[in-house]
Design a protein around this motif. Structure first.
Motif, PDB file in Angstrom:
ATOM      1  N   LEU A 115       1.519   7.016  -6.639  1.00 25.51           N
ATOM      2  CA  LEU A 115       0.518   8.042  -6.906  1.00 25.51           C
ATOM      3  C   LEU A 115       1.120   9.433  -6.742  1.00 25.51           C
ATOM      4  O   LEU A 115       0.842  10.337  -7.540  1.00 25.51           O
ATOM      5  CB  LEU A 115      -0.686   7.858  -5.973  1.00 25.51           C
ATOM      6  CG  LEU A 115      -1.577   6.643  -6.244  1.00 25.51           C
ATOM      7  CD1 LEU A 115      -2.652   6.516  -5.165  1.00 25.51           C
ATOM      8  CD2 LEU A 115      -2.219   6.759  -7.633  1.00 25.51           C
ATOM      9  N   GLU A 116       1.939   9.616  -5.712  1.00 19.80           N
ATOM     10  CA  GLU A 116       2.583  10.912  -5.495  1.00 19.80           C
ATOM     11  C   GLU A 116       3.544  11.231  -6.632  1.00 19.80           C
ATOM     12  O   GLU A 116       3.635  12.374  -7.086  1.00 19.80           O
ATOM     13  CB  GLU A 116       3.305  10.917  -4.152  1.00 19.80           C
ATOM     14  CG  GLU A 116       2.355  10.918  -2.963  1.00 19.80           C
ATOM     15  CD  GLU A 116       3.053  10.582  -1.658  1.00 19.80           C
ATOM     16  OE1 GLU A 116       4.277  10.333  -1.687  1.00 19.80           O
ATOM     17  OE2 GLU A 116       2.368  10.563  -0.623  1.00 19.80           O
ATOM     18  N   SER A 117       4.254  10.206  -7.104  1.00 19.31           N
ATOM     19  CA  SER A 117       5.176  10.411  -8.225  1.00 19.31           C
ATOM     20  C   SER A 117       4.410  10.793  -9.479  1.00 19.31           C
ATOM     21  O   SER A 117       4.808  11.705 -10.208  1.00 19.31           O
ATOM     22  CB  SER A 117       5.994   9.145  -8.479  1.00 19.31           C
ATOM     23  OG  SER A 117       6.783   8.822  -7.347  1.00 19.31           O
ATOM     24  N   MET A 142       0.832  -1.200   0.000  1.00 17.50           N
ATOM     25  CA  MET A 142       0.000   0.000   0.000  1.00 17.50           C
ATOM     26  C   MET A 142       0.866   1.249   0.000  1.00 17.50           C
ATOM     27  O   MET A 142       0.591   2.236  -0.674  1.00 17.50           O
ATOM     28  CB  MET A 142      -0.922  -0.012   1.229  1.00 17.50           C
ATOM     29  CG  MET A 142      -1.951   1.113   1.231  1.00 17.50           C
ATOM     30  SD  MET A 142      -3.167   0.879  -0.086  1.00 17.50           S
ATOM     31  CE  MET A 142      -4.222   2.286   0.174  1.00 17.50           C
ATOM     32  N   ALA A 143       1.965   1.197   0.771  1.00 19.19           N
ATOM     33  CA  ALA A 143       2.858   2.354   0.857  1.00 19.19           C
ATOM     34  C   ALA A 143       3.481   2.648  -0.487  1.00 19.19           C
ATOM     35  O   ALA A 143       3.596   3.792  -0.916  1.00 19.19           O
ATOM     36  CB  ALA A 143       3.944   2.109   1.910  1.00 19.19           C
ATOM     37  N   SER A 144       3.901   1.537  -1.204  1.00 21.92           N
ATOM     38  CA  SER A 144       4.524   1.744  -2.509  1.00 21.92           C
ATOM     39  C   SER A 144       3.510   2.313  -3.500  1.00 21.92           C
ATOM     40  O   SER A 144       3.852   3.113  -4.364  1.00 21.92           O
ATOM     41  CB  SER A 144       5.104   0.432  -3.037  1.00 21.92           C
ATOM     42  OG  SER A 144       4.065  -0.535  -3.177  1.00 21.92           O
ATOM     43  N   LYS A 145       2.246   1.892  -3.375  1.00 22.36           N
ATOM     44  CA  LYS A 145       1.213   2.412  -4.255  1.00 22.36           C
ATOM     45  C   LYS A 145       1.018   3.902  -4.039  1.00 22.36           C
ATOM     46  O   LYS A 145       0.889   4.671  -4.990  1.00 22.36           O
ATOM     47  CB  LYS A 145      -0.101   1.661  -4.013  1.00 22.36           C
ATOM     48  CG  LYS A 145      -1.213   2.067  -4.987  1.00 22.36           C
ATOM     49  CD  LYS A 145      -2.445   1.233  -4.756  1.00 22.36           C
ATOM     50  CE  LYS A 145      -3.550   1.648  -5.725  1.00 22.36           C
ATOM     51  NZ  LYS A 145      -4.781   0.870  -5.544  1.00 22.36           N
ATOM     52  N   VAL A 198       2.550  14.827 -13.477  1.00 24.41           N
ATOM     53  CA  VAL A 198       1.458  15.568 -14.111  1.00 24.41           C
ATOM     54  C   VAL A 198       1.660  17.069 -13.918  1.00 24.41           C
ATOM     55  O   VAL A 198       1.485  17.866 -14.853  1.00 24.41           O
ATOM     56  CB  VAL A 198       0.097  15.122 -13.549  1.00 24.41           C
ATOM     57  CG1 VAL A 198      -1.013  16.059 -14.020  1.00 24.41           C
ATOM     58  CG2 VAL A 198      -0.219  13.698 -13.970  1.00 24.41           C
ATOM     59  N   LEU A 199       2.024  17.471 -12.700  1.00 24.21           N
ATOM     60  CA  LEU A 199       2.287  18.888 -12.432  1.00 24.21           C
ATOM     61  C   LEU A 199       3.397  19.401 -13.332  1.00 24.21           C
ATOM     62  O   LEU A 199       3.295  20.485 -13.923  1.00 24.21           O
ATOM     63  CB  LEU A 199       2.670  19.105 -10.967  1.00 24.21           C
ATOM     64  CG  LEU A 199       1.608  18.889  -9.899  1.00 24.21           C
ATOM     65  CD1 LEU A 199       2.164  19.301  -8.532  1.00 24.21           C
ATOM     66  CD2 LEU A 199       0.348  19.673 -10.203  1.00 24.21           C
ATOM     67  N   PHE A 200       4.469  18.616 -13.440  1.00 24.28           N
ATOM     68  CA  PHE A 200       5.625  19.037 -14.222  1.00 24.28           C
ATOM     69  C   PHE A 200       5.267  19.201 -15.703  1.00 24.28           C
ATOM     70  O   PHE A 200       5.566  20.230 -16.320  1.00 24.28           O
ATOM     71  CB  PHE A 200       6.754  18.015 -14.063  1.00 24.28           C
ATOM     72  CG  PHE A 200       7.984  18.329 -14.872  1.00 24.28           C
ATOM     73  CD1 PHE A 200       8.880  19.296 -14.438  1.00 24.28           C
ATOM     74  CD2 PHE A 200       8.236  17.670 -16.062  1.00 24.28           C
ATOM     75  CE1 PHE A 200      10.010  19.603 -15.180  1.00 24.28           C
ATOM     76  CE2 PHE A 200       9.357  17.955 -16.815  1.00 24.28           C
ATOM     77  CZ  PHE A 200      10.251  18.939 -16.371  1.00 24.28           C
ATOM     78  N   THR A 246       4.686  14.412   6.565  1.00 27.02           N
ATOM     79  CA  THR A 246       5.820  15.049   5.877  1.00 27.02           C
ATOM     80  C   THR A 246       5.718  14.870   4.376  1.00 27.02           C
ATOM     81  O   THR A 246       5.944  15.809   3.598  1.00 27.02           O
ATOM     82  CB  THR A 246       7.151  14.467   6.385  1.00 27.02           C
ATOM     83  OG1 THR A 246       7.276  14.738   7.779  1.00 27.02           O
ATOM     84  CG2 THR A 246       8.324  15.083   5.642  1.00 27.02           C
ATOM     85  N   LYS A 247       5.350  13.656   3.948  1.00 30.26           N
ATOM     86  CA  LYS A 247       5.224  13.390   2.508  1.00 30.26           C
ATOM     87  C   LYS A 247       4.135  14.249   1.886  1.00 30.26           C
ATOM     88  O   LYS A 247       4.282  14.750   0.769  1.00 30.26           O
ATOM     89  CB  LYS A 247       4.915  11.912   2.274  1.00 30.26           C
ATOM     90  CG  LYS A 247       6.107  10.992   2.508  1.00 30.26           C
ATOM     91  CD  LYS A 247       5.721   9.555   2.262  1.00 30.26           C
ATOM     92  CE  LYS A 247       6.902   8.630   2.540  1.00 30.26           C
ATOM     93  NZ  LYS A 247       6.527   7.211   2.343  1.00 30.26           N
TER      94      LYS A 247
END
Length: 418
Positions: A8-10, A1-4, A15-17, A311-312
């Motif tokens: 998603l954050e990546s 779940m953490a890797s997922k 997308v922002l970039f 923090t993330k």
């Protein structure tokens, strides 16, 4: 779940970039405002009967109006974060009638000071048969110094860089008109190299920071080096790396090489990353970062613990706000939206009302969390750290490829020898 979640954050950052870069290129190449220069001339010279565009690369016009002859010329110079284009109208006696700004993308709160400070009124009746000098701007090219002439304007306090850019643009234009129609040529003082006391002191700070990043014993002097950066960069030099400065690199809105101080600030900061793979500016030079760290150390309060999950999420604030500023700037056609950092409020005591509200919050939280603004909200820190990560990853990949090629060649050499 953490890797997922990490994925998603990546994806979110990607997308922002991509959308931000697309918006910037759209803003640069497809939404440039077309200026009707002849309409500007008609609005500022009464009774125009004819306008003739002069042949050549210089945007210049001969104008007839009510039996009088005028000349209108456009030229530009780089200000704090954008290229400022000025149209200078000259009468048949060789005197400046009016200076009109046709294009600029400076921070509104600072550029507006040129109007309230009546900078443009000072150009009236100045002669184009000699340079227009800039008073009250020691260390800048075109500085009046002790010259005996009435052909000068005084810079507007708090907007010296923009004042200098306007004066430089006017001088470049009037030099052309003087040579073409008044048989007068003069050496342009704005072509001389400028390296003042502030620039020299800033260079010393950069050298000290560079040394501190490599000499471990200097780490014990970190608090004193940060205090020096805080005082010198913040209140004496009064220059900071801002998102708008970095944006000017993308749009190629860079001053001439005569502005050595700008290249020390921006070129030095980026050279640390490219050549050394270290973001030295944020760690040792940024005056606002230094202020937060010193305040945190002096206060001595117990640090507030922030969970890794929070923090993330907070780490996404800087790129998100930066993305919003780029999008808003593209929509408005004015990238002054990028100048939302607290530097001008903290060190220059000038800022929009939102920043005056946010500044005390950042300072208060920094009592409990060292460099709170730097960690989670600073667009410059985000961009520089991103560039630094890309640089180091690229070097690592290159080394792996080089080692693999070298290993293959070594095996080939052994096999051939066998």
């Amino acid at each position: 779940m953490a890797s997922k979640k990490r994925d998603l954050e990546s994806y979110y950052l990607i997308v922002l970039f991509i959308t931000a870069i697309a918006a910037i290129f759209y803003g640069i190449f497809w939404t440039n405002k077309t200026i009707d220069y002849e309409a500007v001339i008609q609005q500022n010279i009464p009774g125009v009967t004819s306008i003739e565009k002069m042949i050549g690369a210089q945007r210049a016009y001969q104008v007839d109006a009510e039996g009088k002859k005028y000349y209108a010329v456009c030229d530009s110079a780089v200000g704090y974060q954008s290229r400022i284009e000025a149209m200078t109208i000259v009468n048949q006696e060789g005197l400046v009638e009016k200076v009109i700004i046709t294009q600029q993308g400076e921070t509104p709160i600072f550029f507006e000071r040129l109007y309230t400070g009546k900078l443009f009124d000072q150009f009236k009746n100045l002669s184009i048969k000699e340079p227009v000098y800039l008073g009250g701007a020691s260390g800048y090219s075109g500085y009046l110094d002790e010259r005996q002439t009435n052909n000068y304007i005084d810079r507007v306090t708090g907007s010296t860089v923009s004042s200098h850019a306007v004066a430089e643009a006017v001088n470049k234009g009037t030099a052309y008109i003087a040579a073409q129609f008044f048989h007068t040529r003069w050496s342009n003082p704005y072509d001389t190299y400028q390296f003042n006391r502030q620039d020299f002191t800033m260079t010393i700070i950069y050298i000290i920071a560079l040394a501190a990043a490599f000499i471990k014993k200097l780490v014990r002097l970190r608090i004193w080096i940060l205090l020096a950066s805080f005082g010198i960069m913040g209140f004496f030099v009064k220059k900071f790396v801002a998102a708008s400065n970095l944006f000017s690199l993308i749009t190629l809105q860079m001053p001439g090489l005569t502005n050595l101080g700008w290249y020390v600030l921006i070129g030095g900061t980026l050279s640390f990353i490219v050549l050394l793979g270290k973001n030295i500016y944020c760690a040792w030079i940024c005056p606002f970062g230094a202020a937060q760290e010193v305040i945190n150390k002096v206060a001595g309060f117990k640090s507030l613990g922030i969970s890794p999950q929070v923090t993330k999420k907070l780490k996404l604030a800087a790129p998100t706000i930066l993305w919003a500023a780029v999008m808003l700037g593209t929509f408005l056609g004015d990238y002054g939206t990028l100048d939302y950092q607290p530097f001008s409020a903290f060190f220059l005591f000038k800022a929009v009302w939102v920043m005056w509200l946010m500044l005390p919050i950042f300072i208060f939280i920094s009592l409990f969390i060292s460099r709170f603004y730097c960690q989670f909200f600073c667009p410059v820190g985000f961009i520089l750290n991103l560039l630094n990560r890309w640089r180091n990853n690229g070097v690592r990949v290159w080394k792996q490829m080089w080692n693999r090629i070298g290993y293959q060649r070594w095996n080939q050499w052994k096999n051939n020898k066998a």
